[in-house]
Design an enzyme around this catalytic site. Sequence first.
Site, PDB file in Angstrom:
ATOM      1  N   CYS A   1       1.696   1.624   4.841  1.00 32.48           N
ATOM      2  CA  CYS A   1       1.601   0.365   4.168  1.00 32.48           C
ATOM      3  C   CYS A   1       0.120   0.001   4.714  1.00 32.48           C
ATOM      4  O   CYS A   1      -0.325  -1.146   4.658  1.00 32.48           O
ATOM      5  CB  CYS A   1       2.505  -0.529   4.876  1.00 32.48           C
ATOM      6  SG  CYS A   1       4.212  -0.078   4.636  1.00 32.48           S
TER       7      CYS A   1
ATOM      8  N   LEU B   1      12.866  -2.358  -1.716  1.00 31.04           N
ATOM      9  CA  LEU B   1      12.920  -2.231  -0.408  1.00 31.04           C
ATOM     10  C   LEU B   1      13.433  -0.538   0.047  1.00 31.04           C
ATOM     11  O   LEU B   1      13.961  -0.113  -0.610  1.00 31.04           O
ATOM     12  CB  LEU B   1      13.691  -3.418   0.340  1.00 31.04           C
ATOM     13  CG  LEU B   1      15.288  -3.335   0.271  1.00 31.04           C
ATOM     14  CD1 LEU B   1      15.979  -2.277   1.095  1.00 31.04           C
ATOM     15  CD2 LEU B   1      15.678  -4.617   0.424  1.00 31.04           C
TER      16      LEU B   1
ATOM     17  N   LEU C   1       0.885  -1.329   0.032  1.00 34.29           N
ATOM     18  CA  LEU C   1      -0.115   0.177   0.020  1.00 34.29           C
ATOM     19  C   LEU C   1       1.011   1.231   0.069  1.00 34.29           C
ATOM     20  O   LEU C   1       2.039   1.205  -0.798  1.00 34.29           O
ATOM     21  CB  LEU C   1      -1.010   0.063   1.288  1.00 34.29           C
ATOM     22  CG  LEU C   1      -2.137  -1.178   1.036  1.00 34.29           C
ATOM     23  CD1 LEU C   1      -2.795  -1.495   2.366  1.00 34.29           C
ATOM     24  CD2 LEU C   1      -2.973  -0.943  -0.111  1.00 34.29           C
TER      25      LEU C   1
END
Lengths: 220, 174
Positions: free
Chosen positions: A178, A161, A84
């Site tokens: 997120c 990441l 998200l």
Amino acid sequence: MSVGKAAVKVVRLGRISYRSALEVQQQHIKQHMDSCSTSPNTLLLCEHEPVYTIGIRQAPYPPEEEQRLKALGADFFRTNRGGLITFHGPGQLVCYPILNLACFKKSVRWYVCELERTVIKMCSTFGIEASTSPDTGVWVGNHKICAIGIHCGRYITSHGLALNCNTDMSWFDNIVPCGIVGKGVTSLSRELGRDVPPEEAIPKLLEAFTEQFNCTLTYN
Amino acid sequence: MAMCTILRCASVSLTSSLPRLSNRNAVTPGRLLARTCYKRTLSTTTRFCAALKFTDKHEWVRVDSGVATVGISNFAQEALGDVVYCGLPEVGTKLAQSDEFGALESVKAASELYCPLTGEVTDVNDALADNPGLVNKSCYKDGWLIKMTVSVPEELDGLMDEAAYERYIKSIED
């Protein structure tokens, strides 16, 4: 069957706009798709100016939300990755592995798990005990220190990441990071009580990466 | 009278009569005839192939009465992990074989889906909006992704049957 270790080229992009980094990722993805022989596995390392990005689940972030966040002085991008909403900005080490999973293991679930383990291993070299949780990413207790969100097409990975080193954490106050309500974010600096810039984390992250992915790194 | 119609239809054209026969209920001899016709039809034409065919990207397709149902294989759903979101195309979307037609999200990873055939999307599995886990729990049945027309039936001949797919999986699991 992989014979010997896969080779991964490290490319340091420095401070780069999110948009430019997307273009660099696309170029490397295209190299994978175009090559008939060895796939050019690459690890892109960079930092971004303040930007909020979202993944393929767009519904929770309508145009009004985009406007709200842009008004705070950040950029906003809708991407094709999983995960998200998250924030990228100065002080955060962003790593985009553009890998052909055929050189490793053809499983996205495995790949994400290995990324988590890489970061956990790196954190331990700082004396930080990090862990995984049912929510993908790397956590120190109830606080996320590293977000993960990737895309995979024809076994070629992109996105990756984002590790908080000495990020200005107040940017995260503007979102539910997120999409996880009730949990917070942290950084290497917060955990160690001293300033830890991305430069300090890079060699440790790369070392953890070679160990976890059993690969050799090459540099420009 | 109805029985004569059924038998006449069956003898004239097996393929065109098949949907009518399978839609009739209760008439036992008709049902037996339908089953017999169905088996004979499978061996003579791929248009009514109800067996699963597979792509090298781990999608499966099953054609029934000219409609293709598409999903991902058990190998694929295991490699993905728990699916939390299915990004699928709109009904009416025209797709060529190998076109990207959507993505599945699992463990913060969005994995592309590749169309096994050329055709037009006629149906999308709405159940996946609230229950994306069906892709993991029932990948060959309730976790189907889209239905589409089959513009180029010959494309089916290029796909792997179940036995060939099993061999393919073994070869990449090394």
